[in-house]
Design an enzyme around this catalytic site. Structure first.
Site, PDB file in Angstrom:
ATOM      1  NE  ARG A 265      -4.064  -1.847   0.116  1.00  0.00           N
ATOM      2  CZ  ARG A 265      -4.112  -2.961  -0.609  1.00  0.00           C
ATOM      3  NH1 ARG A 265      -3.123  -3.240  -1.444  1.00  0.00           N
ATOM      4  NH2 ARG A 265      -5.117  -3.792  -0.509  1.00  0.00           N
TER       5      ARG A 265
ATOM      6  CB  CYS B 107      -9.604  -2.274   3.427  1.00  0.00           C
ATOM      7  SG  CYS B 107     -10.349  -3.836   2.933  1.00  0.00           S
TER       8      CYS B 107
ATOM      9  CD  GLU C 122      -5.687  -0.344   2.371  1.00  0.00           C
ATOM     10  OE1 GLU C 122      -6.288  -0.294   1.279  1.00  0.00           O
ATOM     11  OE2 GLU C 122      -5.552  -1.384   3.021  1.00  0.00           O
TER      12      GLU C 122
END
Length: 338
Positions: free
Chosen positions: A196, A253, A324
């Site tokens: 990420r 998410c 995230e």
């Protein structure tokens, strides 16, 4: 995700735009700049206070002049893509939010090989547009991204991916615009991808040439059967609909998965937190790692709920979850940072 967000590192932090600065933006961009724009209109979470300015440069020349002028005036700036992996605090964003999706878009096939095809996509192109483009031409390698919102630039910056693949697997090069106006093409070997995230190499050049803006990516997609790609794409869509909340505002998410052990969603589920609410924010019953906006949530509601998740998971499992979602902006208008 999902995108994408890169801010400047000006020596001082602006607390708003004065008359001269607003006049400069209007003279540069005309109707392609708006002031005091609620960021809830530009994020998939549908929360966020006002940006001092929302700028939509039409081309490289506009963007270069915008970044150069902001640097000279020590005005902070923030790049946004589709707003799908972004939470803006209720105090909004000081300085300039730069949106690439209105004009920096387009896909071109640039090379044909026996086993693969090279494709260029501008950073503001919707990731789903790129997915459709490849599937209809029998090109594999990015089907994993079907159903993921956001822009191509954001997907590169966040190394979008699933268990089925990562965008870094098919990326060949990116074109970066540095604040000094320098355009640079970087190969996949020059780039430091991780989970990420993407770290751009630090340029060895004049002061101020730091945070870069991804303008375009080129990809090498393996050839595949169109019909099979369509079938796989439909299966991925159906799986997302079964496992993830649909028809509600979210940022995907919220937390990164830990390096090992159960996923963030599994930990949140085991902690008994599904369905917990703070104001208009709720942890999805369908997927524990989704915080959804029931229609009247504030950014503070979502952040409070995220704090509860982090604390509960840390106490019960000894795991520290990391967001995230990119969190920017001010808790209130009197704050000093973005």
């Amino acid at each position: 995700m999902m995108n994408a967000a890169v801010s400047c590192d000006g020596e001082k932090v602006a607390t708003g735009l004065n008359i001269e600065e607003r006049g400069w933006l209007v003279s540069l961009l005309g109707q392609k700049v708006h002031f005091d724009v609620p960021m809830r209109r530009h994020t998939t979470l549908a929360v966020g206070g006002p940006a001092d300015a929302l700028a939509m440069p039409a081309d490289i020349k506009d963007l270069t002049t915008l970044l150069s002028g902001a640097r000279q005036r020590a005005i902070p700036w923030l790049i946004v893509g589709g707003g799908s992996n972004l939470l803006v605090r209720d105090g909004g964003v000081r300085g300039i939010v730069i949106a690439l999706t209105p004009y920096f878009k387009g896909i071109t096939t640039i090379g044909h090989g026996r086993e693969s095809v090279r494709v260029a996509a501008k950073a503001g192109t919707r990731l789903q547009t790129l997915c459709r483009y490849t599937i209809e031409r029998g090109l594999a390698g990015i089907t994993f991204a079907v159903g993921i919102p956001g822009s191509v630039g954001g997907a590169i910056a966040m190394n979008a991916g699933t268990a089925d693949g990562w965008i870094s697997d098919v990326l060949e090069t990116i074109t970066v615009l540095w604040p000094t106006g320098r355009l640079q093409r970087l190969s996949r070997a020059d780039l430091d991808f991780g989970y990420r995230r993407l770290y751009l190499p630090t340029p060895q050049i004049t002061a101020g040439d730091h945070q870069g803006v991804i303008i375009e990516g080129t990809f090498a997609f393996p050839r595949a059967d169109v019909q099979q790609l369509r079938i796989n794409s439909q299966k991925i869509k159906e799986r997302r609909r079964r496992r993830q909340p649909v028809g509600v505002s979210s940022a995907g998410c919220f937390f990164k998965n830990p390096p090992s052990g159960p996923s963030a969603g599994e930990l949140i589920d085991k902690a008994g937190l599904k369905g917990k609410r703070v104001g208009g924010a709720e942890i999805s019953f369908r997927h524990g790692n989704f915080i959804i906006n029931r229609g009247n949530a504030s950014a503070a509601d979502i952040l409070t709920l995220a704090d509860i998740i982090e604390a509960r998971v840390a106490v019960e499992f000894g795991v520290r979850l990391e967001p995230e979602v990119i969190i920017v902006g001010e808790s209130n208008h009197a704050s000093k940072s973005i």
